[in-house]
Scaffold this motif. Structure first.
Motif, mmCIF file in Angstrom:
data_model
loop_
_atom_site.group_PDB
_atom_site.id
_atom_site.type_symbol
_atom_site.label_atom_id
_atom_site.label_comp_id
_atom_site.label_asym_id
_atom_site.label_seq_id
_atom_site.Cartn_x
_atom_site.Cartn_y
_atom_site.Cartn_z
ATOM 1 N N ALA A 115 -38.008 84.339 25.346
ATOM 2 C CA ALA A 115 -37.861 83.899 26.730
ATOM 3 C C ALA A 115 -38.595 82.593 26.980
ATOM 4 C CB ALA A 115 -38.369 84.989 27.674
ATOM 5 N N GLU A 116 -39.505 82.227 26.064
ATOM 6 C CA GLU A 116 -40.237 80.970 26.255
ATOM 7 C C GLU A 116 -39.338 79.793 25.875
ATOM 8 O OE1 GLU A 116 -43.636 81.362 23.786
ATOM 9 O OE2 GLU A 116 -44.247 83.229 24.774
ATOM 10 N N SER A 117 -39.344 78.781 26.715
ATOM 11 C CA SER A 117 -38.442 77.661 26.446
ATOM 12 C C SER A 117 -38.875 76.878 25.205
ATOM 13 C CB SER A 117 -38.368 76.738 27.660
ATOM 14 O OG SER A 117 -39.667 76.341 28.014
ATOM 15 N N ALA A 118 -40.127 77.089 24.754
ATOM 16 C CA ALA A 118 -40.607 76.349 23.592
ATOM 17 C C ALA A 118 -39.808 76.647 22.327
ATOM 18 C CB ALA A 118 -42.084 76.684 23.346
ATOM 19 N N VAL A 119 -39.168 77.799 22.260
ATOM 20 C CA VAL A 119 -38.407 78.090 21.045
ATOM 21 C C VAL A 119 -37.106 77.302 21.013
ATOM 22 C CG1 VAL A 119 -39.366 80.424 20.824
ATOM 23 C CG2 VAL A 119 -37.187 80.095 21.978
ATOM 24 N N GLY A 120 -36.782 76.666 22.123
ATOM 25 C CA GLY A 120 -35.585 75.835 22.137
ATOM 26 C C GLY A 120 -34.333 76.676 22.218
ATOM 27 N N ARG A 121 -33.238 76.086 21.753
ATOM 28 C CA ARG A 121 -31.979 76.819 21.838
ATOM 29 C C ARG A 121 -31.914 77.900 20.763
ATOM 30 N NH1 ARG A 121 -27.776 72.121 22.481
ATOM 31 N NH2 ARG A 121 -29.341 71.084 21.203
ATOM 32 N N ILE A 122 -31.145 78.944 21.062
ATOM 33 C CA ILE A 122 -31.124 80.115 20.189
ATOM 34 C C ILE A 122 -29.710 80.282 19.636
ATOM 35 C CG2 ILE A 122 -31.472 82.612 20.117
ATOM 36 C CD1 ILE A 122 -33.202 82.073 22.769
ATOM 37 N N ALA A 123 -29.629 80.362 18.317
ATOM 38 C CA ALA A 123 -28.315 80.513 17.690
ATOM 39 C C ALA A 123 -27.988 81.982 17.517
ATOM 40 C CB ALA A 123 -28.309 79.813 16.330
ATOM 41 N N ILE A 124 -26.859 82.408 18.064
ATOM 42 C CA ILE A 124 -26.371 83.749 17.726
ATOM 43 C C ILE A 124 -24.863 83.660 17.469
ATOM 44 C CG2 ILE A 124 -28.121 84.790 19.257
ATOM 45 C CD1 ILE A 124 -25.855 85.796 21.026
ATOM 46 N N ALA A 125 -24.352 84.654 16.778
ATOM 47 C CA ALA A 125 -22.906 84.683 16.547
ATOM 48 C C ALA A 125 -22.229 85.088 17.846
ATOM 49 C CB ALA A 125 -22.579 85.675 15.440
ATOM 50 N N VAL B 273 -34.942 85.100 13.509
ATOM 51 C CA VAL B 273 -35.503 84.216 12.487
ATOM 52 C C VAL B 273 -35.918 82.893 13.120
ATOM 53 C CG1 VAL B 273 -34.252 85.173 10.530
ATOM 54 C CG2 VAL B 273 -33.212 83.381 11.917
ATOM 55 N N THR B 274 -36.916 82.271 12.503
ATOM 56 C CA THR B 274 -37.347 80.959 12.978
ATOM 57 C C THR B 274 -37.512 80.064 11.769
ATOM 58 O OG1 THR B 274 -39.693 81.430 12.762
ATOM 59 C CG2 THR B 274 -38.651 81.976 14.871
ATOM 60 N N ARG B 275 -37.462 78.770 12.039
ATOM 61 C CA ARG B 275 -37.748 77.807 10.969
ATOM 62 C C ARG B 275 -39.220 77.454 10.948
ATOM 63 N NH1 ARG B 275 -33.630 73.875 9.327
ATOM 64 N NH2 ARG B 275 -35.442 72.564 9.086
ATOM 65 N N GLU B 276 -39.900 77.889 12.009
ATOM 66 C CA GLU B 276 -41.281 77.465 12.175
ATOM 67 C C GLU B 276 -42.228 78.451 11.515
ATOM 68 O OE1 GLU B 276 -40.603 74.548 15.366
ATOM 69 O OE2 GLU B 276 -39.646 75.150 13.550
ATOM 70 N N THR B 277 -42.945 77.993 10.515
ATOM 71 C CA THR B 277 -43.817 78.934 9.808
ATOM 72 C C THR B 277 -45.078 79.244 10.617
ATOM 73 O OG1 THR B 277 -44.548 77.015 8.590
ATOM 74 C CG2 THR B 277 -43.079 78.550 7.443
#
Lengths: 352, 508
Positions: free
Chosen positions: B130-140, B114-118
């Motif tokens: 893998a692109e750093s543009a998505v920033g940090r990735i939240a997972i459980a 999921v992303t917050r970016e529409t």
């Protein structure tokens, strides 16, 4: 030198005074709650008056109009508190030197240590000292901060009689040796007479009267009967020698010799002595074959009624106050200029 | 006072009355269902439907599957258990705590990015992670939360794990991961499709192929008890009906594939690894030691940095509060004391909000943990310092001032040396509080082993994991640290008292 006009409310109490003093040691005398300490605190800057104007030797300390308030640390007051308030975590030496970096030509360290006989205590912590030693350190600490004025808040209170006597001797030495102007708060009239050049009498936050102690104490409303029981003549004698055989000290006031019983040899040749005003007997003629060891010729200076008693001021080389009843004044015809003899038991004289 | 007592008494009686009336009308006791938090919402709807149908009331207790499993093992009064993870059900089965023939998988789920970016178009592969543009990735957390385990498998399947791992922020469970996305400033994460169904704020960028990770299953079973509830079996069967399935679907779950025993192929990278290794990674003894040391090191680091934040602020504020007559005093006092009584989770949320708002690059790092711990620990230091300074004769600073000392000199040479026991005692307490901080830390810093997982978080996670043997050594360390801190603090206070009562020497 010192001008202080102060209005200060504290709870239900209001201090409203105006004093001025040009002498070296000024006493503030009055019962508890008369506002002595409050006035002292206003001068030191520990309290801010609501209204007032305090100037010491051309240095403004406080003014309400226009507002001015010199910070405590810039007033150069050497405040000696009633309960010493030494810095417990520091050695005696560190306590003495705490105010030292204010600079200037104040009393020297060695000088102060010598006058107050604190040499052996320098390395110790305050809690290892006796009450009297703690007072001496507090006095030394104030002296060494190069004060423009010394403020004493009942420096002898809370000590037992013997210790208070010792501290009294040291304090007198300090006042004589360093010649720093001082305000001396006390409720003991004997202290005030001994130390002060002038005394301001306070009661209920107001000035009752002001003047030299010897004059002030006979004014109406200054002393009551309780003060009279406490009234002592404190004076310094000279040429003291210990008489082992009689367990007594022989010393002189002027040309007159005095015998004082003492269990321990006196260390100083100039001991400080105290005699209660009601321990002195006056005789119109020299009494003979009498057990009292001291009979001194004297001249009556003044005869003053205070309360139900009469205070007779006599000259024996120094001025002593003698308390007598009205009938005695009449019978001996005590009046200024009369020649009398002062009779004192050797055991009634206290070595401070 | 008398009236108040009467009111309270009346209130108690009224409540007791309600309770007994309710008990009287219910002929049968309620059916107690322990449900994994992620399915709890759906189960509430199903329970309503079941009650409407059968007239049996159902009480649902929702928590993490691991916590519920431990409660069941300890004999909690539970009739039916719905787990978010087959592993917990397996453990109960091994222990003989479930009726095996009642066990069914009631639902499946889809793992999604999921992303917050529409502005993102739906992805055709997870490759953009893998692109750093998505920033940090939240997972459980993969070791403890099933969603995390599936996410790691899927990423490994796509050969992405090693490339994205440095940017991953571990949440303790998938719901926390969701919160990190919703309010915590992270923009991208891997969660279940059912989680996203509850919010409009997140867009699904990619759905993982079910074959890329172990099958996601929600098993349900009746718990073996002395008196099995008569309706327990019926409820378990009800969970498999079309009515229940349609409710589950409406909550974003998917049906379990019909085929009886599908050998779901889990493609794995590298040499063959036994499935057990992936599902129970902390079972290995050496790994456990390492994680304990990691948690201990991190706890020490976080608590000491927190203390370093606290000390200057705490000592100055404590001293100021003890001496000031300022009108600000009550306000400052209130602000300082608040973290003592506010739930730490709330403190954590506020800190997270501020940190994200101020764009400080510390959220989800151990710095955030240190800041949160510092705020929670500060009141203890301030109060102890304040008490110590108040116990000091307040004329001593004035004496120092008459001797010409500046405020700074008074503070350094008088106030501080005379209240050092209070300062050190307060510092020890504050340090222990910081080292034990949990609620605020898990919110602002997440629960990433080696990065933000301090001892309390490690204990919490270990409780959730299918293998909870790691709990006790961690508990022992935590208890030792706290006891030592309190002992030191107490000893300092006691030695102070002794000194106060020492009699002065006599003589002159």
């Amino acid at each position: 030198m010192l001008r202080a006009t102060v209005t200060k409310k504290l709870g239900g109490f209001t201090l409203d005074v105006s004093i001025q003093s040009d002498v070296r040691v000024t006493g503030l005398f009055g019962p508890s709650g008369s506002g002595k300490t409050t006035l002292l605190n206003c001068i030191a800057g520990l309290l801010d008056p609501e209204k007032g104007d305090i100037v010491f030797s051309d240095t403004p300390y406080f003014a309400s109009d226009p507002p001015a308030n010199r910070p405590i640390r810039e007033r150069r007051v050497g405040y000696v508190f009633q309960d010493s308030l030494l810095f417990e975590h520091m050695s005696v030496r560190a306590n003495l030197l705490y105010g030292r970096n204010r600079g200037g030509n104040g009393p020297g360290f060695d000088d102060v240590v010598d006058v107050l006989a604190l040499g052996p205590q320098l390395a110790r912590k305050p809690r290892e000292l006796s009450g009297g030693e703690q007072r001496r350190v507090a006095i030394g600490r104030a002296l060494l901060s190069n004060p423009a004025i010394l403020l004493f808040d009942e420096p002898l209170t809370g000590l037992d009689a013997a210790l208070a006597g010792r501290v009294m001797v040291y304090l007198k030495r300090v006042l004589d040796r360093f010649a720093i102007p001082a305000l001396y708060v006390s409720h003991s009239i004997s202290d005030v007479i001994y130390f002060c050049d002038e005394v301001v009498v306070l009661r209920d936050g107001r000035v009752v009267t002001q003047g030299p102690p010897g004059e002030v104490i006979t004014r109406r409303g200054v002393l009551d009967d309780r003060h009279l029981t406490d009234l002592r003549n404190v004076f310094t004698a000279s040429d003291a020698n210990y008489d082992q055989e009689h367990a007594a000290v022989r010393c002189r006031i002027g040309p007159l010799e005095l015998l004082v019983y003492s269990a321990t040899p006196e260390r100083t040749p100039t001991p400080t002595l105290a005699i209660r005003a009601n321990d002195i007997i006056l005789a119109a003629a020299r009494p003979e074959r009498i057990s009292a060891r001291n009979v001194l010729p004297a001249t009556v200076q003044r005869v003053e009624p205070v309360g139900g008693k009469i205070l007779v001021f006599i000259d024996v080389g120094t001025t002593w106050i003698v308390e007598v009843g009205p009938a005695a004044v009449e019978e001996l015809s005590l009046k200024p200029g009369a020649a009398v003899f002062a009779v004192i038991k050797a055991s009634a004289i206290e070595l401070l | 006072m008398h009236q108040l007592g009467l009111t309270v008494l009346t209130l108690i009686l009224a409540i007791a009355g309600c309770e007994s009336r309710r008990g009287a009308t219910d002929r049968q006791p309620e059916l107690v269902v322990f449900a994994a938090a992620s399915v709890a919402d759906a189960l509430h709807d199903i329970a309503d439907a079941f009650e409407a149908d059968k007239g049996i009331r159902i009480e649902i207790s929702a928590a993490a599957s691991g916590v519920l499993r431990i409660q069941i093992e300890s004999g909690a009064p539970c009739d039916v258990f719905v787990s978010a993870d087959p592993l917990h059900m397996d453990r109960l089965a091994t222990a003989g705590l479930i009726l095996l023939d009642t066990r069914t998988d009631i639902a499946s789920n889809t793992l999604v990015i999921v992303t917050r970016e529409t502005q993102y178009e739906a992805w055709t592969s997870p490759e953009p992670l893998a692109e750093s543009a998505v920033g940090r990735i939240a997972i459980a957390h993969p070791d403890y939360a099933p969603a995390g385990r599936y996410a790691r498998s899927a990423l490994e399947h796509h050969n992405l794990w090693s490339r994205v791992e440095p940017r991953i922020v571990f949440g303790d469970n998938v719901r926390l991961t969701l919160q990190q996305l919703l309010i915590g400033g992270l923009r991208c994460g891997i969660v279940y499709a059912s989680d996203v169904a509850t919010t409009d704020a997140l867009d699904i960028a990619y759905r993982f192929d079910p074959k890329s990770h172990p099958p996601i299953r929600y098993p349900a079973a009746v718990i073996r008890r002395a008196n099995v509830h008569p309706a327990a079996n019926a409820f378990c069967r009800f969970l498999g009906t079309d009515a229940a399935r349609s409710i589950l679907r409406s909550h974003g779950f998917t049906d379990v594939p019909r085929s009886e025993d599908p050998p779901e192929v889990v493609e794995r990278l590298g040499p063959a690894q036994s499935v057990d290794d992936t599902v129970m990674p902390i079972a290995s003894e050496s790994l456990f030691d390492e994680s304990l040391m990691q948690a201990l090191t991190l706890s020490v680091r976080v608590s000491i940095v927190a203390l370093l934040f606290c000390l200057p602020i705490g000592v100055l504020t404590g001293t100021w509060l003890a001496r000031t007559r300022s009108a600000w005093r009550p306000i400052v006092e209130l602000a300082i004391t608040c973290p003592l009584v506010i739930p730490p989770v709330v403190t954590g949320l506020v800190v997270l909000y501020l940190v994200v708002r101020m764009r400080l690059p510390v959220a989800y790092t151990w710095w955030a943990a240190a800041i949160a711990s510092a705020i929670v620990a500060l009141p203890l230091l301030v109060r102890t310092v304040r008490a110590a300074v108040e116990a000091m004769d307040d004329r001593l600073p004035l004496v120092a001032a008459t001797l010409g000392a500046s405020r700074t000199r008074v503070f350094l040479t008088i106030t501080l040396p005379l209240s050092w026991r209070g300062v050190v005692g307060g510092a020890v307490l504050a340090w222990a509080r910081a080292a034990g901080e949990f609620g605020a830390t898990i919110v602002v810093a997440g629960n990433t082993p080696g990065k933000t997982q301090t001892i309390p978080l490690a204990i919490y996670s270990a409780l959730h994991s299918p293998d909870d043997s790691a709990v006790w050594p961690l508990v022992a360390v935590a208890v030792l640290m706290s006891v030592a801190a309190v002992a030191i603090s107490e000893a300092l206070v006691r030695s102070k008292r002794k000194q106060v009562f020492r009699a002065p020497r006599n003589g002159h």
